[in-house]
Design an enzyme around this catalytic site. Structure first.
Site, PDB file in Angstrom:
ATOM      1  N   ASP A   1       0.860  -1.189   0.000  1.00 60.56           N
ATOM      2  CA  ASP A   1       0.000   0.000   0.000  1.00 60.56           C
ATOM      3  C   ASP A   1       0.896   1.238   0.000  1.00 60.56           C
ATOM      4  OD1 ASP A   1       0.831  -0.681   2.683  1.00 60.56           O
ATOM      5  OD2 ASP A   1      -0.580   0.800   3.457  1.00 60.56           O
TER       6      ASP A   1
ATOM      7  N   GLU B   1       0.098  -0.978   5.840  1.00 63.57           N
ATOM      8  CA  GLU B   1       1.139  -0.472   6.727  1.00 63.57           C
ATOM      9  C   GLU B   1       0.953   1.008   6.996  1.00 63.57           C
ATOM     10  OE1 GLU B   1       4.817   1.300   8.154  1.00 63.57           O
ATOM     11  OE2 GLU B   1       3.827   1.765   6.288  1.00 63.57           O
TER      12      GLU B   1
HETATM   13 ZN   LIG Z   1       6.680   2.092   4.321  1.00 66.63          ZN
END
Ligand SMILES: [Zn+2]
Length: 448
Positions: A85, A153
């Site tokens: 992501d 994340e």
């Molecule tokens: Zn990162």
């Protein structure tokens, strides 16, 4: 075109394909475009067919990916991590568009542009390339190697957390975990010419602290002497005037000593003779820059302010959101105490949300560390390899629950300008840098 430049071109084309998929994490996950994530996951087998023929793959926690490459011997496995992501990027302000993966420049100066080049699709794609090439070359790891690719994340990290839960339920205790983190950088300290490979052995904790003032509302034409927003503003100013205490932890002491041995002039003295220069050193570090200042203390930044919903209505509830990064050796509770003391107002409610304590410190010695530092020297040559405490939070913090050897290092040389483009406009990386990252992971795999 030789076969090696040919394969480099093919690798780069695959990297560009991944960069062009806008897998953007949104804090409110209901506004995330999951179809793009589905497309990303679905595209991988065709891009890396040899890897997908040999490794087992499972989807964990919605969209995170866990691959297992079976080793020839039993024993505790290694986990190599990345996340796919990225943080949002509007077209506005970018010299080259964020999701076009344009190649700009020639020769050694050629760069690939786009969101995710440095954070963290660059590492993800380099890992995939290294494993794909190793499988094709007939390599098999000695012990199991897992690839752990998180899908959120940049927001909550629930994907990595779910992977840790999965591994723990299977009784797996990794002997080695490597995630994104420090890089090969220049110019962190004045007087130090050689580049430094900063390997994170721990990371700061993170929490959101809210300051809230409740008050009876009313019309803004008849305000009380002190409104909720006045009180809140005073609290914010007081917090800003009282920085967290500075302290040099054993890890930071070692970072400074290691780098100091390569420094010249007074910097060398200050960094290597810390017992003599202690208080002076703390003052120097605090003033050198935002990065060195954050190395020696808990930091706080007020990121959001909230008052009433209308221009002519008094706030019944005024809130300041403070992003706090907790120093190793301290705790969320200690940070809360400091904020309450700084604010000095019982009408201001101080609370911590989503507390995540600083990570345990992984050893900067022993076989896992030696493998990491010898691989770094083999690929990057004359660099100063040093442990350090990572300032930002990464998915790897969840792995501290199941492993004592968690390291944070992104095997890329980053210029100051490139590091500044992380989470900002004009994120980009030199193509040669990315190719060297593949060489790093390929060599590392042979040592696992
Ligand atoms: Zn990162």
């Amino acid at each position: 075109m030789t076969s090696s430049t040919h394969s480099a071109a093919a690798s780069l084309a695959r990297f560009q394909t991944l960069l062009r998929m806008p897998t953007v994490s949104r804090l409110d996950e209901s506004s995330t475009d999951w179809a793009v994530f589905d497309g990303f996951v679905a595209a991988l087998p065709a891009l890396y067919p040899a890897l997908h023929a040999v490794l087992e793959r499972e989807v964990v926690g919605g969209h995170s990916l866990l691959y297992r490459w079976a080793g020839v011997e039993p024993g505790d496995p290694a986990v190599l991590m990345a996340h796919y992501d990225v943080v949002p990027a509007g077209e506005e302000g970018w010299t080259h568009p964020p999701f076009a993966a344009e190649l700009v420049g020639e020769g050694a100066e050629r760069e690939v542009w786009g969101r995710g080049t440095l954070d963290d699709k660059g590492a993800l794609a380099a890992l995939l390339e290294a494993v794909e090439a190793s499988v094709l070359a007939g390599v098999r790891p000695r012990r199991d190697v897992y690839l752990s690719f998180g899908h959120n994340e940049e927001t909550s990290g629930t994907g990595a957390k779910a992977i840790v839960r999965t591994l723990r339920e299977r009784g797996i205790r990794p002997a080695f975990v490597l995630d994104e983190g420090g890089a090969v950088v220049e110019g962190v300290f004045p007087g130090v010419r050689a580049p430094s490979a900063m390997i994170g052995v721990s990371e700061k904790g993170v929490t959101t602290i809210t300051l809230t003032v409740h008050q009876r509302g009313g019309h803004a034409s008849t305000p009380p002497r002190r409104t909720a927003t006045d009180r809140l503003a005073r609290a914010v100013v007081r917090l800003g005037r009282r920085p967290f205490p500075a302290r040099i932890t054993p890890t930071t002491a070692r970072t400074l000593r290691t780098i100091g041995e390569h420094a010249t002039g007074p910097m060398r003295f200050a960094l290597t003779r810390q017992r003599l220069s202690g208080p002076l050193l703390l003052r120097v570090l605090a003033r050198l820059g935002d990065e060195t200042s954050a190395m020696v203390r808990t930091t706080s930044a007020v990121t959001q302010l909230q008052g009433s919903a209308a221009a002519n209505v008094l706030a019944e509830r005024a809130v300041a959101t403070v992003n706090v990064r907790v120093a190793v050796g301290s705790s969320v509770a200690e940070a809360l105490r400091h904020v309450r003391r700084a604010v000095r107002d019982s009408a201001v409610l101080v609370e911590a949300l989503d507390p995540s304590e600083p990570s345990p410190v992984s050893p900067a010695s022993g076989s896992a560390w030696e493998l990491l530092s010898s691989t770094t020297t083999a690929i990057f040559g004359e660099v100063i390899v040093t442990p350090y405490v990572q300032l930002g939070a990464s998915d790897s913090r969840h792995f501290a629950e199941i492993s004592d050897h968690v390291y944070r290092f992104t095997p890329f040389e980053m210029t100051t300008g490139q590091r500044g483009s992380l989470h900002a406009v004009d994120e980009r990386m030199h193509v040669d840098t990315w190719l060297r990252g593949i060489a790093f992971y390929t060599r590392l795999l042979r040592g696992l």
